[in-house]
Design an enzyme around this catalytic site. Structure first.
Site, short mmCIF file in Angstrom:
data_model
loop_
_atom_site.label_atom_id
_atom_site.label_comp_id
_atom_site.label_asym_id
_atom_site.label_seq_id
_atom_site.Cartn_x
_atom_site.Cartn_y
_atom_site.Cartn_z
N HIS A 180 -10.17 -5.43 -3.45
CA HIS A 180 -8.87 -5.66 -2.82
C HIS A 180 -9.08 -5.98 -1.36
O HIS A 180 -10.05 -5.53 -0.75
CB HIS A 180 -7.96 -4.44 -2.96
CG HIS A 180 -8.56 -3.15 -2.50
ND1 HIS A 180 -9.48 -2.44 -3.26
CD2 HIS A 180 -8.41 -2.45 -1.35
CE1 HIS A 180 -9.84 -1.35 -2.60
NE2 HIS A 180 -9.22 -1.34 -1.43
N ASN A 213 -12.89 -3.02 2.20
CA ASN A 213 -13.89 -1.96 2.21
C ASN A 213 -14.75 -2.07 0.96
O ASN A 213 -14.24 -2.40 -0.12
CB ASN A 213 -13.20 -0.60 2.24
CG ASN A 213 -12.37 -0.41 3.48
OD1 ASN A 213 -12.80 -0.73 4.58
ND2 ASN A 213 -11.15 0.10 3.33
N ASP A 221 0.86 -1.19 0.00
CA ASP A 221 0.00 0.00 0.00
C ASP A 221 0.89 1.24 0.00
O ASP A 221 1.90 1.30 0.72
CB ASP A 221 -0.92 0.00 1.23
CG ASP A 221 -2.05 1.00 1.10
OD1 ASP A 221 -3.22 0.56 0.97
OD2 ASP A 221 -1.78 2.23 1.11
P1 5GP Z 1 -9.77 1.43 0.03
O1 5GP Z 1 -10.13 2.66 0.81
O2 5GP Z 1 -10.31 1.49 -1.37
O3 5GP Z 1 -10.08 0.17 0.76
O4 5GP Z 1 -8.19 1.43 -0.04
C1 5GP Z 1 -7.46 1.87 -1.12
C2 5GP Z 1 -5.99 1.79 -0.74
O5 5GP Z 1 -5.22 1.98 -1.90
C3 5GP Z 1 -5.55 2.85 0.27
O6 5GP Z 1 -5.03 2.22 1.43
C4 5GP Z 1 -4.47 3.64 -0.48
O7 5GP Z 1 -3.39 4.01 0.34
C5 5GP Z 1 -4.06 2.69 -1.57
N1 5GP Z 1 -3.61 3.34 -2.79
C6 5GP Z 1 -4.22 4.37 -3.43
N2 5GP Z 1 -3.54 4.70 -4.54
C7 5GP Z 1 -2.48 3.83 -4.59
C8 5GP Z 1 -1.42 3.68 -5.53
O8 5GP Z 1 -1.30 4.40 -6.53
N3 5GP Z 1 -0.52 2.71 -5.27
C9 5GP Z 1 -0.63 1.89 -4.18
N4 5GP Z 1 0.32 0.96 -4.02
N5 5GP Z 1 -1.62 2.01 -3.28
C10 5GP Z 1 -2.53 2.98 -3.49
#
Ligand code: 5GP
Length: 120
Positions: A106, A93, A35
């Site tokens: 994810h 989520n 992440d």
């Molecule tokens: P969600 O809120 O959708 O469950 O989590 C999305 C996750 O993706 C977040 O923890 C955020 O830090 C991560 N994330 C967002 N953009 C990127 C990216 O460009 N690269 C990586 N490796 N993680 C990302």
């Protein structure tokens, strides 16, 4: 593919190698990478390579092989970090109420320290 799937979401771009990621492991149907904004010493995202929006979409529509490969990769990452015994947390989520930011299914695998009773 679910016709609500956004082909321009950031994980779709990672899967097309349009933006980089710190890959940890992969198999035929799933990819694990760090992440970008870690919330724990170990914070890995595991995603299917095919386009599913969220847990419900994946669980409802993915093939048995995709399910098997996905959860196998989660366990491979657990073994990679040797956190089978000390423990970890898996979060997914979904949608507005789940505060899902990236609309490609994810799971977050978090570990490396005591995470508290829940993430608030
Ligand atoms: P969600 O809120 O959708 O469950 O989590 C999305 C996750 O993706 C977040 O923890 C955020 O830090 C991560 N994330 C967002 N953009 C990127 C990216 O460009 N690269 C990586 N490796 N993680 C990302």
């Amino acid at each position: 593919m679910n016709n609500l799937y956004d082909l321009d979401n950031i994980f779709a771009k990672i899967l097309r190698s349009e933006i980089p990621c710190n890959k940890i492991l992969e198999n035929e149907f799933a990819l694990a990478f760090s992440d970008i904004n870690p919330q724990a010493p170990i914070h890995i995202l595991v995603i299917p390579k095919n386009p599913y929006i969220n847990f419900y979409d994946f669980t409802k529509n993915a093939s048995n092989k995709e399910h098997e490969s996905f959860w196998k990769l989660v366990n491979d990452v657990i073994e990679h970090y040797k956190i089978e015994k000390e423990g970890f947390r898996i979060i997914t989520n979904s949608g507005n109420n789940g505060n899902q930011d990236v609309p490609h299914f994810h799971v977050h695998l978090l570990g490396g320290e005591n995470l508290g009773r829940m993430i608030g």
